[in-house]
Scaffold this motif. Sequence first.
Motif, PDB file in Angstrom:
ATOM      1  N   ALA A 194      45.162 -11.404  -9.051  1.00  0.00           N
ATOM      2  CA  ALA A 194      44.103 -12.240  -8.513  1.00  0.00           C
ATOM      3  C   ALA A 194      42.854 -11.135  -8.581  1.00  0.00           C
ATOM      4  O   ALA A 194      41.471 -11.653  -8.806  1.00  0.00           O
ATOM      5  N   ALA A 195      42.972 -10.079  -8.233  1.00  0.00           N
ATOM      6  CA  ALA A 195      42.140  -9.106  -8.154  1.00  0.00           C
ATOM      7  C   ALA A 195      41.497  -8.829  -9.469  1.00  0.00           C
ATOM      8  O   ALA A 195      40.281  -8.697  -9.733  1.00  0.00           O
ATOM      9  N   TYR A 196      42.414  -8.736 -10.319  1.00  0.00           N
ATOM     10  CA  TYR A 196      42.066  -8.608 -11.823  1.00  0.00           C
ATOM     11  C   TYR A 196      40.977  -9.730 -12.215  1.00  0.00           C
ATOM     12  O   TYR A 196      39.776  -9.558 -13.016  1.00  0.00           O
ATOM     13  N   LEU A 197      41.288 -10.901 -12.085  1.00  0.00           N
ATOM     14  CA  LEU A 197      40.412 -12.067 -12.199  1.00  0.00           C
ATOM     15  C   LEU A 197      39.117 -12.081 -11.417  1.00  0.00           C
ATOM     16  O   LEU A 197      37.969 -12.171 -12.085  1.00  0.00           O
ATOM     17  N   ILE A 247      32.256  -8.272 -12.896  1.00  0.00           N
ATOM     18  CA  ILE A 247      31.562  -7.812 -14.294  1.00  0.00           C
ATOM     19  C   ILE A 247      30.571  -8.870 -14.726  1.00  0.00           C
ATOM     20  O   ILE A 247      29.438  -8.404 -15.001  1.00  0.00           O
ATOM     21  N   TYR A 248      31.248  -9.967 -15.155  1.00  0.00           N
ATOM     22  CA  TYR A 248      30.621 -11.082 -15.869  1.00  0.00           C
ATOM     23  C   TYR A 248      29.144 -11.530 -15.063  1.00  0.00           C
ATOM     24  O   TYR A 248      28.069 -11.307 -15.671  1.00  0.00           O
ATOM     25  N   ARG A 249      29.219 -11.405 -13.539  1.00  0.00           N
ATOM     26  CA  ARG A 249      28.267 -11.883 -12.920  1.00  0.00           C
ATOM     27  C   ARG A 249      27.076 -10.661 -12.671  1.00  0.00           C
ATOM     28  O   ARG A 249      26.157 -10.974 -11.853  1.00  0.00           O
ATOM     29  N   ARG A 250      27.583  -9.800 -12.954  1.00  0.00           N
ATOM     30  CA  ARG A 250      26.930  -8.416 -12.392  1.00  0.00           C
ATOM     31  C   ARG A 250      26.876  -8.597 -10.972  1.00  0.00           C
ATOM     32  O   ARG A 250      25.713  -8.176 -10.394  1.00  0.00           O
ATOM     33  N   ASN A 251      27.739  -8.618 -10.088  1.00  0.00           N
ATOM     34  CA  ASN A 251      27.989  -8.862  -8.742  1.00  0.00           C
ATOM     35  C   ASN A 251      28.499  -7.695  -8.198  1.00  0.00           C
ATOM     36  O   ASN A 251      29.617  -7.565  -8.020  1.00  0.00           O
ATOM     37  N   ARG A 252      27.559  -6.571  -7.915  1.00  0.00           N
ATOM     38  CA  ARG A 252      27.800  -5.509  -7.214  1.00  0.00           C
ATOM     39  C   ARG A 252      28.717  -5.582  -5.750  1.00  0.00           C
ATOM     40  O   ARG A 252      29.660  -4.981  -5.461  1.00  0.00           O
ATOM     41  N   THR A 253      28.127  -6.690  -4.925  1.00  0.00           N
ATOM     42  CA  THR A 253      28.855  -6.776  -3.704  1.00  0.00           C
ATOM     43  C   THR A 253      30.363  -7.369  -4.052  1.00  0.00           C
ATOM     44  O   THR A 253      31.169  -6.729  -3.310  1.00  0.00           O
ATOM     45  N   LEU A 254      30.440  -8.128  -4.877  1.00  0.00           N
ATOM     46  CA  LEU A 254      31.882  -8.667  -5.257  1.00  0.00           C
ATOM     47  C   LEU A 254      32.743  -7.369  -5.591  1.00  0.00           C
ATOM     48  O   LEU A 254      33.685  -7.207  -5.234  1.00  0.00           O
ATOM     49  N   LYS A 286      34.120  -6.058 -22.877  1.00  0.00           N
ATOM     50  CA  LYS A 286      32.619  -6.058 -23.543  1.00  0.00           C
ATOM     51  C   LYS A 286      32.086  -7.350 -23.346  1.00  0.00           C
ATOM     52  O   LYS A 286      31.012  -7.441 -23.348  1.00  0.00           O
ATOM     53  N   SER A 287      33.085  -8.497 -23.600  1.00  0.00           N
ATOM     54  CA  SER A 287      32.217  -9.826 -23.455  1.00  0.00           C
ATOM     55  C   SER A 287      31.891 -10.003 -22.102  1.00  0.00           C
ATOM     56  O   SER A 287      30.747 -10.765 -22.123  1.00  0.00           O
ATOM     57  N   ALA A 288      32.536  -9.528 -21.023  1.00  0.00           N
ATOM     58  CA  ALA A 288      31.897  -9.870 -19.817  1.00  0.00           C
ATOM     59  C   ALA A 288      30.858  -9.162 -19.557  1.00  0.00           C
ATOM     60  O   ALA A 288      29.890  -9.639 -18.707  1.00  0.00           O
ATOM     61  N   VAL A 289      30.753  -7.703 -19.767  1.00  0.00           N
ATOM     62  CA  VAL A 289      29.543  -7.094 -19.807  1.00  0.00           C
ATOM     63  C   VAL A 289      28.155  -7.766 -20.470  1.00  0.00           C
ATOM     64  O   VAL A 289      27.092  -7.772 -19.833  1.00  0.00           O
ATOM     65  N   ARG A 319      27.959 -10.630 -20.982  1.00  0.00           N
ATOM     66  CA  ARG A 319      27.703 -11.987 -20.453  1.00  0.00           C
ATOM     67  C   ARG A 319      27.830 -13.128 -21.458  1.00  0.00           C
ATOM     68  O   ARG A 319      27.179 -14.059 -21.415  1.00  0.00           O
ATOM     69  N   ARG A 320      28.912 -13.079 -22.314  1.00  0.00           N
ATOM     70  CA  ARG A 320      29.331 -14.017 -23.427  1.00  0.00           C
ATOM     71  C   ARG A 320      30.395 -14.926 -22.639  1.00  0.00           C
ATOM     72  O   ARG A 320      31.626 -14.412 -22.602  1.00  0.00           O
ATOM     73  N   SER A 321      30.159 -15.944 -22.429  1.00  0.00           N
ATOM     74  CA  SER A 321      30.842 -16.769 -21.336  1.00  0.00           C
ATOM     75  C   SER A 321      32.202 -17.284 -22.160  1.00  0.00           C
ATOM     76  O   SER A 321      33.398 -16.927 -21.527  1.00  0.00           O
ATOM     77  N   LEU A 322      32.162 -17.809 -23.382  1.00  0.00           N
ATOM     78  CA  LEU A 322      33.205 -18.350 -24.126  1.00  0.00           C
ATOM     79  C   LEU A 322      34.169 -17.243 -24.563  1.00  0.00           C
ATOM     80  O   LEU A 322      35.461 -17.121 -24.116  1.00  0.00           O
TER      81      LEU A 322
END
Length: 146
Positions: free
Chosen positions: A31-34, A40-47, A108-111, A113-116
């Motif tokens: 779950a933590a991996y997900l 990373i995708y959202r660039r949410n530093r808090t999360l 790389k895709s998450a960084v 922000r390529r959703s698909l």
Amino acid sequence: MFTRAGAGDRLVDRYFWSGHANPWSVWAFVAAYLTLVLAIYRRNRTLLTEVLPLVAINPLVAPEPADDSAWATRVVFGERIWLEQGTLRSTNTLFTAASAPVFLFMLKSAVERRSLRTGVGTVASIVLMLAFFRRMARLYETQTDR
């Protein structure tokens, strides 16, 4: 069952492996991996800063499993056997190395922000993670005649 004997190894057994073998700990890591992919995708530093400490303390706070009846526990015990056998010439090591590009593609895709691509990479990496888990559980079961 496990051959480690040094004082440092006993500390690792006590503070990492024993808790990590708890099924709750294994599935919390998944779950933590997900959640890390999402952060990373959202660039949410808090999360990200909330999940990373949980990953670090997870095996330290999870109780040692009572037995090896849970599949996730056998996965961790198999991983220990794999690491103790020496990993360089193992088919499990080759499997891990062959899986690495999928994890890097997802990252790389998450960084970027390529959703698909992030979604496809995440699904593929989870499938590979579960396949690795299966290999580790089988290793444990064959080594212990379970």
